[in-house]
Write an enzyme that holds these catalytic residues in place. Sequence first.
Site, PDB file in Angstrom:
ATOM      1  N   GLY A  17       1.000  -1.335   0.030  1.00  0.00           N
ATOM      2  CA  GLY A  17      -0.096  -0.101  -0.043  1.00  0.00           C
ATOM      3  C   GLY A  17       0.823   1.350   0.104  1.00  0.00           C
ATOM      4  N   SER A  19       1.710   3.484  -2.590  1.00  0.00           N
ATOM      5  CA  SER A  19       1.518   4.569  -3.401  1.00  0.00           C
ATOM      6  C   SER A  19       0.918   5.861  -2.742  1.00  0.00           C
ATOM      7  CB  SER A  19       0.695   4.002  -4.581  1.00  0.00           C
ATOM      8  OG  SER A  19      -0.639   3.743  -4.139  1.00  0.00           O
ATOM      9  N   ASN A  84       0.900  -2.559   5.353  1.00  0.00           N
ATOM     10  CA  ASN A  84       0.162  -1.354   5.413  1.00  0.00           C
ATOM     11  C   ASN A  84      -1.105  -1.448   4.468  1.00  0.00           C
ATOM     12  OD1 ASN A  84      -0.125   1.834   5.808  1.00  0.00           O
ATOM     13  ND2 ASN A  84       0.350   1.636   3.478  1.00  0.00           N
ATOM     14  N   SER A 136      -5.642  -0.808  13.425  1.00  0.00           N
ATOM     15  CA  SER A 136      -6.356   0.366  13.357  1.00  0.00           C
ATOM     16  C   SER A 136      -6.939   0.279  14.875  1.00  0.00           C
ATOM     17  CB  SER A 136      -7.586   0.504  12.314  1.00  0.00           C
ATOM     18  OG  SER A 136      -8.391   1.566  12.504  1.00  0.00           O
ATOM     19  N   TYR A 148     -14.380  -3.768   8.616  1.00  0.00           N
ATOM     20  CA  TYR A 148     -13.040  -3.141   8.912  1.00  0.00           C
ATOM     21  C   TYR A 148     -12.503  -3.475  10.197  1.00  0.00           C
ATOM     22  CZ  TYR A 148      -9.521   0.681   8.868  1.00  0.00           C
ATOM     23  OH  TYR A 148      -8.314   1.540   8.961  1.00  0.00           O
ATOM     24  N   LYS A 152      -9.146  -5.759  10.891  1.00  0.00           N
ATOM     25  CA  LYS A 152      -8.109  -5.114  11.798  1.00  0.00           C
ATOM     26  C   LYS A 152      -7.794  -5.707  13.116  1.00  0.00           C
ATOM     27  CE  LYS A 152      -6.762  -2.042   8.700  1.00  0.00           C
ATOM     28  NZ  LYS A 152      -5.610  -1.900   8.229  1.00  0.00           N
TER      29      LYS A 152
HETATM   30  N1  LIG Z   1      -6.013   6.899   7.647  1.00  0.00           N
HETATM   31  C1  LIG Z   1      -6.356   6.565   8.814  1.00  0.00           C
HETATM   32  O1  LIG Z   1      -7.048   7.137   9.343  1.00  0.00           O
HETATM   33  C2  LIG Z   1      -6.196   5.183   9.150  1.00  0.00           C
HETATM   34  C3  LIG Z   1      -6.474   5.007  10.470  1.00  0.00           C
HETATM   35  C4  LIG Z   1      -6.228   3.390  10.893  1.00  0.00           C
HETATM   36  C5  LIG Z   1      -5.655   2.653  10.127  1.00  0.00           C
HETATM   37  N2  LIG Z   1      -5.347   3.042   8.943  1.00  0.00           N
HETATM   38  C6  LIG Z   1      -4.779   1.826   8.177  1.00  0.00           C
HETATM   39  O2  LIG Z   1      -3.574   2.688   7.464  1.00  0.00           O
HETATM   40  C7  LIG Z   1      -3.214   1.838   6.270  1.00  0.00           C
HETATM   41  C8  LIG Z   1      -2.976   2.812   5.411  1.00  0.00           C
HETATM   42  O3  LIG Z   1      -4.218   3.467   5.119  1.00  0.00           O
HETATM   43  P1  LIG Z   1      -4.056   4.970   4.604  1.00  0.00           P
HETATM   44  O4  LIG Z   1      -5.099   5.876   5.167  1.00  0.00           O
HETATM   45  O5  LIG Z   1      -2.858   5.371   3.987  1.00  0.00           O
HETATM   46  O6  LIG Z   1      -5.015   4.687   3.115  1.00  0.00           O
HETATM   47  P2  LIG Z   1      -4.900   5.038   1.408  1.00  0.00           P
HETATM   48  O7  LIG Z   1      -4.557   6.514   1.395  1.00  0.00           O
HETATM   49  O8  LIG Z   1      -6.344   4.841   1.043  1.00  0.00           O
HETATM   50  O9  LIG Z   1      -3.826   4.113   0.845  1.00  0.00           O
HETATM   51  C9  LIG Z   1      -4.294   2.655   0.748  1.00  0.00           C
HETATM   52  C10 LIG Z   1      -2.892   2.186   0.093  1.00  0.00           C
HETATM   53  O10 LIG Z   1      -3.441   0.711  -0.093  1.00  0.00           O
HETATM   54  C11 LIG Z   1      -2.996   0.336  -1.486  1.00  0.00           C
HETATM   55  N3  LIG Z   1      -4.236  -0.687  -2.014  1.00  0.00           N
HETATM   56  C12 LIG Z   1      -5.498  -0.535  -1.893  1.00  0.00           C
HETATM   57  N4  LIG Z   1      -6.027  -1.733  -2.558  1.00  0.00           N
HETATM   58  C13 LIG Z   1      -4.861  -2.351  -2.807  1.00  0.00           C
HETATM   59  C14 LIG Z   1      -4.705  -3.621  -3.509  1.00  0.00           C
HETATM   60  N5  LIG Z   1      -5.749  -4.426  -3.691  1.00  0.00           N
HETATM   61  N6  LIG Z   1      -3.376  -4.038  -3.854  1.00  0.00           N
HETATM   62  C15 LIG Z   1      -2.413  -3.050  -3.591  1.00  0.00           C
HETATM   63  N7  LIG Z   1      -2.590  -1.977  -2.945  1.00  0.00           N
HETATM   64  C16 LIG Z   1      -3.861  -1.792  -2.621  1.00  0.00           C
HETATM   65  C17 LIG Z   1      -3.355   1.811  -2.427  1.00  0.00           C
HETATM   66  O11 LIG Z   1      -2.852   1.845  -3.501  1.00  0.00           O
HETATM   67  P3  LIG Z   1      -3.424   1.474  -4.902  1.00  0.00           P
HETATM   68  O12 LIG Z   1      -4.959   2.212  -4.877  1.00  0.00           O
HETATM   69  O13 LIG Z   1      -2.515   2.250  -5.976  1.00  0.00           O
HETATM   70  O14 LIG Z   1      -3.648   0.183  -4.850  1.00  0.00           O
HETATM   71  C18 LIG Z   1      -2.756   2.841  -1.298  1.00  0.00           C
HETATM   72  O15 LIG Z   1      -1.328   2.922  -1.315  1.00  0.00           O
HETATM   73  C19 LIG Z   1      -4.573   1.133   6.274  1.00  0.00           C
HETATM   74  O16 LIG Z   1      -4.087  -0.522   6.349  1.00  0.00           O
HETATM   75  C20 LIG Z   1      -5.510   1.560   6.845  1.00  0.00           C
HETATM   76  O17 LIG Z   1      -6.269   0.504   7.079  1.00  0.00           O
HETATM   77  C21 LIG Z   1      -5.619   4.076   8.513  1.00  0.00           C
END
Ligand SMILES: NC(=O)c1ccc[n+]([C@@H]2O[C@H](COP(=O)([O-])OP(=O)(O)OC[C@H]3O[C@@H](n4cnc5c(N)ncnc54)[C@H](OP(=O)(O)O)[C@@H]3O)[C@@H](O)[C@H]2O)c1
Length: 248
Positions: A17, A19, A84, A136, A148, A152
């Site tokens: 993840g 990107s 991630n 999370s 979710y 998690k």
């Molecule tokens: N943001 C928050 O508030 C928060 C809170 C708690 C936990 N988290 C966790 O933190 C992690 C990162 O979240 P984020 O907020 O940074 O999310 P994000 O901005 O949506 O990024 C998600 C990443 O996962 C990749 N991804 C999604 N589906 C994929 C697939 N099928 N194959 C390969 N890559 C895939 C996306 O890239 P592509 O679309 O290019 O594939 C992107 O790089 C996640 O596990 C999320 O659950 C986030």
Amino acid sequence: MSAATARESPRRVLVTGASRGIGRAAMRALAQAGYQAVGLARQVPGDAAAGEQFLACDLTDAQATRTLLDALLREGPFYGLVNNAGMAHATSLAETSVQEMDEAMALNVNAALVCMQALMPGMVQARAGRVVNISSRAALGKPLRTTYSASKAALIGMSRTWALELAPHQITVNAIAPGPVDTGLFWAASPPDAAQTRALMDAVPLQRVGAPAEIAHAIAFLLHPLSGYITGQILHIDGGLTISATRL
Ligand SMILES: NC(=O)c1ccc[n+]([C@@H]2O[C@H](COP(=O)([O-])OP(=O)(O)OC[C@H]3O[C@@H](n4cnc5c(N)ncnc54)[C@H](OP(=O)(O)O)[C@@H]3O)[C@@H](O)[C@H]2O)c1
């Protein structure tokens, strides 16, 4: 301590993840710390810096992921793994389908398992390794997050089990449980004007969302060679959200 000396090639760390959001910030932080950061996502960002390598991969395709990782492992083992990649459905219990549960488990849990199994032999042979799973705060429970929170919470259980199984090989496994972080995933599932989002923000003692770089900093900390005595832990990074009820 640098991740590499002049005589050694840099330690490699795989980030899923990678990107955008937290994964992109982790790539940057790890490259700046001297690692060779190898990032997987479906899209490849066009702004790779020195120490960053991005590869396209749909992590829900287990066979394609294994094939790509086998090719990467032919170039040498990985020191670290950051699981991630994640996705979130925002649906009520009544609306949640089994298909959505399968989708969440495929990315949030199964992809981590596939990556861990691929990288594990090299870490075992090296008698060194660092694994960080991004869970999370929602693992503790959150309205409208059945798939979710379940996935998690599964990642936390797996982290603790892997920590026990891999400890004899000097491989550490920890989880980070972020609260609200300023990324596309957060704002898509939590629209700024929604009452639940406003209530969430009011409950964060630090009164703000986290920055991806703040999570990346903790990832780099847990990957550091001197973090080798930390394993099986869940680090909540949430502006104090998990202690917020104790204010009342
Ligand atoms: N943001 C928050 O508030 C928060 C809170 C708690 C936990 N988290 C966790 O933190 C992690 C990162 O979240 P984020 O907020 O940074 O999310 P994000 O901005 O949506 O990024 C998600 C990443 O996962 C990749 N991804 C999604 N589906 C994929 C697939 N099928 N194959 C390969 N890559 C895939 C996306 O890239 P592509 O679309 O290019 O594939 C992107 O790089 C996640 O596990 C999320 O659950 C986030």
